[in-house]
Motif scaffolding. Structure first.
Motif: not given
Length: 478
Positions: A468, A423, A430, A471-472, A426-427, A475
């Motif tokens: 955000t 996380l 973003k 949402s990540l 991926r964050a 997933r």
């Protein structure tokens, strides 16, 4: 005559000089619009003739790296297409030693354009930045020679007097002469550990706990004994007491006031019991109180130091969470270890920066600090409440969030299938930074947990960052 430069049989000398200047431009030592060293300076530095220096700059100009300006010399030329700045230095992978993981997080915190929810750092928009900087400038104008000289331990007397008064609010009667100023609370913790331990010793710590503490233990080659922590009441004294009966413990570190990362607040009777338990065994207690001035209620709680009658409690704090993290002004009350801590300070950083000490002392002496604290506590309380609600709304079903009664940190526990390190990566891609739970234990525990900072004003931008993250995380659950 300048010394002769080494000659290369493969590359002409002027090109060697041009390559060195080009590297300075590529590395950012010379930035677009800046004046380069003069031809004479290049000749002296590189040990070449003026004609060679001229040839080198003709070469640089042909490469489109510099441009001449009439009677002003050469300047670095902006590239035709300016690329966006990289987000700080190359990011250290969130792997390997704790120090590497620590560095990776702070690379993300300082990166431009990143919403920094990972560092426990208050926003400069919340802090009294303008007022403090005016005071700093005023001290610089009037301090004279004192402002540029070492403020050797124990540090600024005027600041120590103000700190002594603040300590009273936590129930501890401490004379200014018992206080040593430090470069933030992290240095205070390191000095205390150097004073009371040696490499290989065992230090009892909370778990999860602030990764900076674990990093210091790692750097000093100390072994951590991780004691579970209740998210509301702090260090589990029953577990600690059992551990003390079964093995040698040389020191204990506790964060009784709004601990990092849980925000736990140890009841006064538990603090008293902790101090008594350690006194019975002659074990020093290092009390980290950096969030102690930030309760959501009307007044701060008592400190462990207020129950200390034997000098075994070493109290550490700073102004980083309330006034100015960048000023790096903290302090320690070392009790019976005063002389050992003072000597450690002399060999570590020698002195705390003089002008920031004086500026903070002025802020405190003017009598507006308590008024300021009431204001910022209200802001943090609102931020924490809004952030907590948003996380529960946006994150996967089954997510839990702590309910701290002070400070500005939240500990988020997500479903077991969510990997906090994944996380984090991926964050960050973003534009959002978080602190993955694996940072807060040497055992790499808390793989499905993250720490979120609420040190910035709640806004649509913050709400978007939480959406955000949610949402990540969702997933990973699917």
């Amino acid at each position: 005559m300048p010394p002769s430069a080494p000659r290369s049989t493969q590359t002409p000398l002027y090109k060697q000089v041009a390559d060195k200047v080009a590297k300075m431009i590529a590395d950012g030592a010379l930035r677009p619009g800046e004046r380069t060293p003069s031809l004479r300076e290049i000749g002296e530095q590189q040990g070449v003739s003026m004609s060679t220096a001229v040839q080198a700059f003709v070469e640089l100009e042909s490469r489109g790296l510099v441009e001449p300006r009439h009677k002003s010399g050469f300047f670095v030329k902006a590239p035709p297409q300016v690329l966006p700045d990289l987000p700080g230095p190359p990011r250290v992978p969130m792997s390997g030693s704790l120090g590497n993981r620590h560095a990776s997080l702070f690379d993300a915190v300082v990166a431009g354009g990143v919403i920094a929810l990972g560092g426990a750092v208050p926003s400069p928009d919340i802090l009294p930045t303008a007022k403090l900087n005016r005071m700093l400038a005023e001290k610089a104008r009037h301090a004279g020679a004192r402002g540029v000289m070492y403020d050797l331990p124990p540090g600024s007397e005027v600041l120590r007097r103000q700190i002594s008064k603040r300590m009273m609010k936590g129930g501890a009667v401490v004379a200014p002469a018992e206080i040593i100023t430090t470069c933030g609370a992290t240095e205070a913790l390191m000095l205390c550990l150097r004073a009371v331990t040696k490499p290989g010793d065992v230090v009892a710590v909370e778990t999860p706990t602030y990764f900076g503490i674990l990093h210091v233990l790692e750097a000093l080659e100390l072994r951590a004994l991780e004691i579970p922590t209740d998210p509301r009441t702090g260090l589990r004294l029953d577990v600690l007491e059992g551990a003390l009966k079964n093995q040698q413990v040389n020191a204990c570190i506790a964060l009784p006031a709004f601990s990092n990362p849980l925000g736990a607040s140890m009841p006064d009777e538990a603090k008293q019991r902790l101090v008594a338990m350690l006194k019975e065994r002659e074990i020093p207690l290092i009390e980290d109180d950096v969030f102690g001035e930030l309760p959501f209620g009307p007044k701060r709680a008592r400190t462990c130091k207020s129950y200390d009658e034997s000098g075994l409690v070493l109290f550490c704090s700073s102004f980083s969470k309330t006034l100015a993290p960048g000023y790096r002004v903290g302090w320690v009350v070392p009790g019976r270890y005063y002389h050992a801590v003072r000597m450690a300070k002399l060999t570590h950083t020698m002195a705390t920066a003089t002008l920031p000490e004086l500026a903070i002392a002025s802020f405190l002496s003017e009598g507006g600090y308590d008024h300021w604290l009431r204001s910022v506590r209200s802001i943090y309380k609102e931020n924490v409440s809004r952030m907590r609600r948003a996380i529960l709304e946006e994150f996967p079903t089954g997510t839990t969030v702590t309910t701290p009664q002070g400070g500005f940190l939240l500990w988020v526990t997500m479903p077991a299938m969510v990997d906090a390190l994944e996380l984090y990566d991926r964050a960050l891609a973003k534009g959002v930074s978080i602190a993955p739970g694996q940072l807060f234990s040497l055992e790499r525990s808390y793989a499905n947990c993250i720490r979120i900072s609420c040190g910035d004003q709640w806004s649509a931008r913050m709400a978007g960052a939480i959406r955000t993250l949610g949402s990540l995380a969702k997933r990973q659950v699917k």
